[in-house]
Scaffold this active site. Structure first.
Site, PDB file in Angstrom:
ATOM      1  N   LYS A 278      28.774  29.144  35.730  1.00 57.29           N
ATOM      2  CA  LYS A 278      28.334  30.699  35.513  1.00 57.29           C
ATOM      3  C   LYS A 278      28.364  30.679  33.677  1.00 57.29           C
ATOM      4  CE  LYS A 278      32.247  33.048  36.059  1.00 57.29           C
ATOM      5  NZ  LYS A 278      32.288  34.403  34.869  1.00 57.29           N
ATOM      6  N   ASN A 279      29.498  30.336  33.344  1.00 55.45           N
ATOM      7  CA  ASN A 279      29.353  30.730  31.640  1.00 55.45           C
ATOM      8  C   ASN A 279      29.075  30.765  31.032  1.00 55.45           C
ATOM      9  OD1 ASN A 279      31.424  31.945  32.915  1.00 55.45           O
ATOM     10  ND2 ASN A 279      33.214  30.498  32.618  1.00 55.45           N
TER      11      ASN A 279
ATOM     12  N   ARG B 271      31.301  41.151  32.807  1.00 56.38           N
ATOM     13  CA  ARG B 271      31.946  41.232  30.885  1.00 56.38           C
ATOM     14  C   ARG B 271      30.890  40.966  30.362  1.00 56.38           C
ATOM     15  NH1 ARG B 271      35.950  41.992  28.682  1.00 56.38           N
ATOM     16  NH2 ARG B 271      36.097  41.061  26.280  1.00 56.38           N
TER      17      ARG B 271
ATOM     18  N   CYS C  90      36.604  40.682  34.160  1.00 59.85           N
ATOM     19  CA  CYS C  90      37.994  40.611  35.285  1.00 59.85           C
ATOM     20  C   CYS C  90      38.954  41.060  34.130  1.00 59.85           C
ATOM     21  CB  CYS C  90      38.229  38.761  34.743  1.00 59.85           C
ATOM     22  SG  CYS C  90      37.607  38.397  35.760  1.00 59.85           S
TER      23      CYS C  90
ATOM     24  N   ARG D  79      41.401  43.211  26.256  1.00 62.06           N
ATOM     25  CA  ARG D  79      40.470  41.771  26.093  1.00 62.06           C
ATOM     26  C   ARG D  79      39.384  42.215  24.633  1.00 62.06           C
ATOM     27  NH1 ARG D  79      37.988  39.789  31.053  1.00 62.06           N
ATOM     28  NH2 ARG D  79      36.542  37.798  29.605  1.00 62.06           N
ATOM     29  N   PRO D  80      39.984  42.662  23.412  1.00 64.13           N
ATOM     30  CA  PRO D  80      39.374  43.205  22.665  1.00 64.13           C
ATOM     31  C   PRO D  80      38.122  42.645  21.998  1.00 64.13           C
ATOM     32  CG  PRO D  80      41.131  42.234  21.804  1.00 64.13           C
ATOM     33  CD  PRO D  80      41.545  41.992  23.411  1.00 64.13           C
ATOM     34  N   ILE D  81      36.992  42.606  21.430  1.00 64.72           N
ATOM     35  CA  ILE D  81      35.771  42.496  21.116  1.00 64.72           C
ATOM     36  C   ILE D  81      35.550  42.446  19.495  1.00 64.72           C
ATOM     37  CG2 ILE D  81      34.621  42.636  23.373  1.00 64.72           C
ATOM     38  CD1 ILE D  81      33.456  44.198  22.010  1.00 64.72           C
ATOM     39  N   ASP D  82      36.795  42.561  18.633  1.00 64.88           N
ATOM     40  CA  ASP D  82      37.051  42.540  17.552  1.00 64.88           C
ATOM     41  C   ASP D  82      36.570  41.785  16.043  1.00 64.88           C
ATOM     42  OD1 ASP D  82      39.686  41.536  18.183  1.00 64.88           O
ATOM     43  OD2 ASP D  82      40.157  40.937  16.603  1.00 64.88           O
ATOM     44  N   GLN D  83      36.382  40.291  17.320  1.00 68.47           N
ATOM     45  CA  GLN D  83      36.267  39.214  16.383  1.00 68.47           C
ATOM     46  C   GLN D  83      34.289  39.075  16.877  1.00 68.47           C
ATOM     47  OE1 GLN D  83      37.729  36.849  14.642  1.00 68.47           O
ATOM     48  NE2 GLN D  83      38.823  38.818  15.247  1.00 68.47           N
TER      49      GLN D  83
ATOM     50  N   ASP E  95      40.738  29.160  33.518  1.00 69.21           N
ATOM     51  CA  ASP E  95      39.981  29.612  33.978  1.00 69.21           C
ATOM     52  C   ASP E  95      40.092  28.274  35.427  1.00 69.21           C
ATOM     53  OD1 ASP E  95      36.631  30.355  32.594  1.00 69.21           O
ATOM     54  OD2 ASP E  95      38.789  31.107  32.200  1.00 69.21           O
TER      55      ASP E  95
ATOM     56  N   ARG F 239      31.218  36.588  42.513  1.00 69.12           N
ATOM     57  CA  ARG F 239      30.758  37.024  40.808  1.00 69.12           C
ATOM     58  C   ARG F 239      30.503  35.008  40.709  1.00 69.12           C
ATOM     59  NH1 ARG F 239      34.087  39.235  37.094  1.00 69.12           N
ATOM     60  NH2 ARG F 239      32.863  38.146  35.822  1.00 69.12           N
TER      61      ARG F 239
HETATM   62  C1  EPZ Z   1      35.138  33.048  28.330  1.00 67.03           C
HETATM   63  O1  EPZ Z   1      35.806  34.834  28.613  1.00 67.03           O
HETATM   64  C2  EPZ Z   1      35.113  33.292  30.399  1.00 67.03           C
HETATM   65  N1  EPZ Z   1      34.007  34.576  30.342  1.00 67.03           N
HETATM   66  C3  EPZ Z   1      36.393  33.689  30.615  1.00 67.03           C
HETATM   67  O2  EPZ Z   1      36.343  33.134  32.205  1.00 67.03           O
HETATM   68  C4  EPZ Z   1      37.483  32.321  29.705  1.00 67.03           C
HETATM   69  O3  EPZ Z   1      38.919  33.079  30.599  1.00 67.03           O
HETATM   70  C5  EPZ Z   1      37.423  33.069  28.786  1.00 67.03           C
HETATM   71  O4  EPZ Z   1      36.438  32.516  27.845  1.00 67.03           O
HETATM   72  C6  EPZ Z   1      38.245  31.586  27.901  1.00 67.03           C
HETATM   73  O5  EPZ Z   1      37.440  30.091  28.180  1.00 67.03           O
HETATM   74  C7  EPZ Z   1      32.501  33.930  30.126  1.00 67.03           C
HETATM   75  O6  EPZ Z   1      32.660  32.823  29.413  1.00 67.03           O
HETATM   76  C8  EPZ Z   1      32.288  35.204  30.658  1.00 67.03           C
HETATM   77  P1  EPZ Z   1      37.593  34.421  24.555  1.00 67.03           P
HETATM   78  P2  EPZ Z   1      35.963  35.593  26.774  1.00 67.03           P
HETATM   79  O7  EPZ Z   1      36.925  35.454  23.901  1.00 67.03           O
HETATM   80  O8  EPZ Z   1      34.611  34.754  26.054  1.00 67.03           O
HETATM   81  C9  EPZ Z   1      41.144  37.191  22.719  1.00 67.03           C
HETATM   82  C10 EPZ Z   1      36.023  33.049  33.822  1.00 67.03           C
HETATM   83  O9  EPZ Z   1      37.004  33.455  34.709  1.00 67.03           O
HETATM   84  N2  EPZ Z   1      39.656  37.627  21.464  1.00 67.03           N
HETATM   85  O10 EPZ Z   1      37.829  33.101  24.263  1.00 67.03           O
HETATM   86  O11 EPZ Z   1      36.201  36.698  26.894  1.00 67.03           O
HETATM   87  C11 EPZ Z   1      41.221  37.405  23.564  1.00 67.03           C
HETATM   88  O12 EPZ Z   1      42.164  38.284  24.273  1.00 67.03           O
HETATM   89  C12 EPZ Z   1      36.135  33.904  32.814  1.00 67.03           C
HETATM   90  O13 EPZ Z   1      35.035  32.608  34.380  1.00 67.03           O
HETATM   91  C13 EPZ Z   1      40.313  38.750  20.629  1.00 67.03           C
HETATM   92  O14 EPZ Z   1      41.065  39.172  20.379  1.00 67.03           O
HETATM   93  O15 EPZ Z   1      37.518  35.099  26.573  1.00 67.03           O
HETATM   94  C14 EPZ Z   1      41.842  36.003  24.879  1.00 67.03           C
HETATM   95  O16 EPZ Z   1      43.760  36.113  23.933  1.00 67.03           O
HETATM   96  C15 EPZ Z   1      37.289  34.536  32.949  1.00 67.03           C
HETATM   97  N3  EPZ Z   1      39.536  39.017  20.214  1.00 67.03           N
HETATM   98  C16 EPZ Z   1      41.477  34.563  23.588  1.00 67.03           C
HETATM   99  O17 EPZ Z   1      40.860  35.445  22.577  1.00 67.03           O
HETATM  100  C17 EPZ Z   1      38.205  38.937  20.151  1.00 67.03           C
HETATM  101  O18 EPZ Z   1      36.767  39.891  19.697  1.00 67.03           O
HETATM  102  C18 EPZ Z   1      40.202  34.177  23.757  1.00 67.03           C
HETATM  103  O19 EPZ Z   1      39.702  34.577  24.440  1.00 67.03           O
HETATM  104  C19 EPZ Z   1      37.881  38.207  21.376  1.00 67.03           C
HETATM  105  C20 EPZ Z   1      39.048  37.461  22.354  1.00 67.03           C
END
Ligand code: EPZ
Length: 427
Positions: free
Chosen positions: A22-23, A93, A117, A122-126, A306, A398
């Site tokens: 999926k991812n 998402r 989820c 869940r910020p997207i600042d990065q 996950d 999903r």
């Molecule tokens: C991906 O989410 C996966 N989703 C998630 O899987 C998975 O839990 C996660 O990566 C970690 O492996 C998909 O791939 C679609 P991150 P993502 O950016 O990309 C913080 C599932 O069950 N962060 O790696 O949203 C964030 O808050 C789903 O399949 C920022 O602060 O996760 C978190 O604490 C659920 N700012 C950490 O980083 C940002 O701009 C990791 O998040 C981005 C992230």
């Protein structure tokens, strides 16, 4: 709403085929926008998130042709807009990957803030920082839309403040055509990151280092259509491996890449499961009692977050007390209240959970709080004494293709009951 009804205590046995990841596919489908050609994607899982991604591609003007359940052709020569609608974006998402893809190809993207989820903020600042480093301007949020544009994308260095799968994906997509060299430092190393890089390179991109924490993308002038097969789903495989342990069964997961499952295999072995690895299969069998262990979820190659809800279920039944430390998300224990209804004894304090073992779970009416929490409820129901009804199963579907059929194939007593059937039954 439809439900799953599961009668527990059947020991699962036999083989189950794992679907495409999926991812990986939710990143690769948006990436087809970059081609400006026809791409054929194989081994796609038949799940709701894929359907949403294909609807968004069609909404943008792409030709979307389903060849069969697991194969689709995307023609991105006919894109007419760079705007994604709220209706579709809120269903998934990963809809925000269309920002990087549209920005990368057209220098313009208007995409709503993502849904998905809820594990706390869940910020997207990065992601936005990466786009800005490449020369894009992101307008202040209006109507919940992220509006990014760039006259020209120019390669740059981006140092991620934390390891982020999403930001790594989005910056890679935005950088494929950017002039010169882009370097992503502190990049995510998940298997789906490598799969995306391999897909982009099969279209003619120039990406090196995926799977390490430094990814280098040299901008190219054009890409070409390709045929690509999605890697097997690491988390789906891990979930079925956990189901074998939960039911003290004997299950072989097929079409897997054992290397991607190493941290899960190691943890299940630590609990006492017997695991045999083959080229593309893993066999999991488990004695009647498992041992407690401690789990800390980390970015790959650490134990995947996950799989955290799923392993928690196993620990409620293991001998002794275990500690789970959620190292990625702010609050990924929303499933605990539902597990308590089934007799689990878990204390949560922030990112830590203390799991009392030796519980005999019993069936109850419960809810899927999110995708992996829902998978955990299924595992608990399979192990529990009696019958469990699980609501909100749309979350589970999903990310898990043909879950009922696959579990029934392993001997589980599970059925999906539609709302209409429930109404008739109560009448
Ligand atoms: C991906 O989410 C996966 N989703 C998630 O899987 C998975 O839990 C996660 O990566 C970690 O492996 C998909 O791939 C679609 P991150 P993502 O950016 O990309 C913080 C599932 O069950 N962060 O790696 O949203 C964030 O808050 C789903 O399949 C920022 O602060 O996760 C978190 O604490 C659920 N700012 C950490 O980083 C940002 O701009 C990791 O998040 C981005 C992230």
């Amino acid at each position: 709403m439809d439900k799953y009804i599961i009668r527990g205590e059947n020991r699962l046995h036999g083989t189950v085929d794992i679907s495409g990841a999926k991812n990986a596919v939710v990143a690769i489908l948006p990436a087809t926008v970059l081609a400006g050609d026809v791409c054929r994607i194989e081994n796609i899982p038949n799940i709701a998130d894929v359907n949403t991604a294909l609807e968004i591609l069609a909404e943008l003007g792409c030709g979307v042709r389903r060849i069969d359940r697991h194969t689709v052709e995307i023609d991105s020569t006919t894109i007419v807009t760079q705007t994604v609608s709220h209706d579709l974006a809120k269903k998934m998402r990963a809809s925000y990957y269309f920002i990087g893809a549209l920005l990368g190809r057209f220098g313009r993207a208007r995409v709503p803030m993502p849904g998905g989820c809820y594990f706390g903020v869940r910020p997207i600042d990065q992601h936005l920082k990466g786009f800005a480093c490449l020369g894009a301007t992101v307008s202040p949020m209006k109507d919940g839309m992220i509006d990014a544009h760039a006259d020209k994308m120019v390669g740059s260095s981006v140092y991620l403040d934390m390891v982020s799968v999403g930001a790594t994906v989005n910056i890679m997509l935005a950088a494929v055509y950017a002039e010169g060299l882009t370097v992503i430092e502190n990049a995510a190393k998940e298997p789906h990151i490598v799969d995306l890089a391999n897909f982009l390179n099969s279209m003619g991109a120039d990406i090196r280092g995926a799977g390490t924490d430094v990814i280098k993308i040299r901008g190219v002038s054009r890409l070409y259509g390709t045929t690509y097969s999605i890697i097997p789903d690491q988390i789906e495989a891990g979930t079925y491996m956990a189901a074998a342990v939960a039911t003290h069964g004997d299950v072989t997961v097929r079409n897997v890449i054992p290397k991607h499952l190493e941290s899960i295999t190691a943890k299940l072995q630590e609990m006492g499961a017997t695991i045999e690895e083959f080229d593309e299969e893993i066999r999991v069998s488990c004695p009647d009692k498992t041992r407690h262990c401690n789990v800390k979820t980390m970015p790959h190659p650490g134990f995947p977050t996950d799989m955290q809800p799923q392993i928690a279920v196993l620990l409620t039944m293991a001998e002794g007390t275990s500690i789970i430390n959620e190292g990625v998300w702010e609050n990924r224990f929303r499933y605990v209240d539902e597990l308590r209804r089934m007799g689990a004894e878990i204390q949560v304090d922030g990112k830590l959970a203390v799991v009392q073992g030796d519980s005999q779970l019993t069936g109850a009416p419960v809810k899927a709080m999110d995708l992996r929490a829902g998978a955990a409820m299924v595992l608990a129901a399979l192990a529990a004494k009696g019958v469990t009804e699980i609501e909100e199963i749309q979350f589970i579907e999903r990310g898990y293709e043909d879950l009922v059929e696959k579990l029934r194939g392993l001997g589980a007593d599970i059925r999906r009951v539609t709302e209409e059937e429930l109404v008739i039954k109560q009448a």
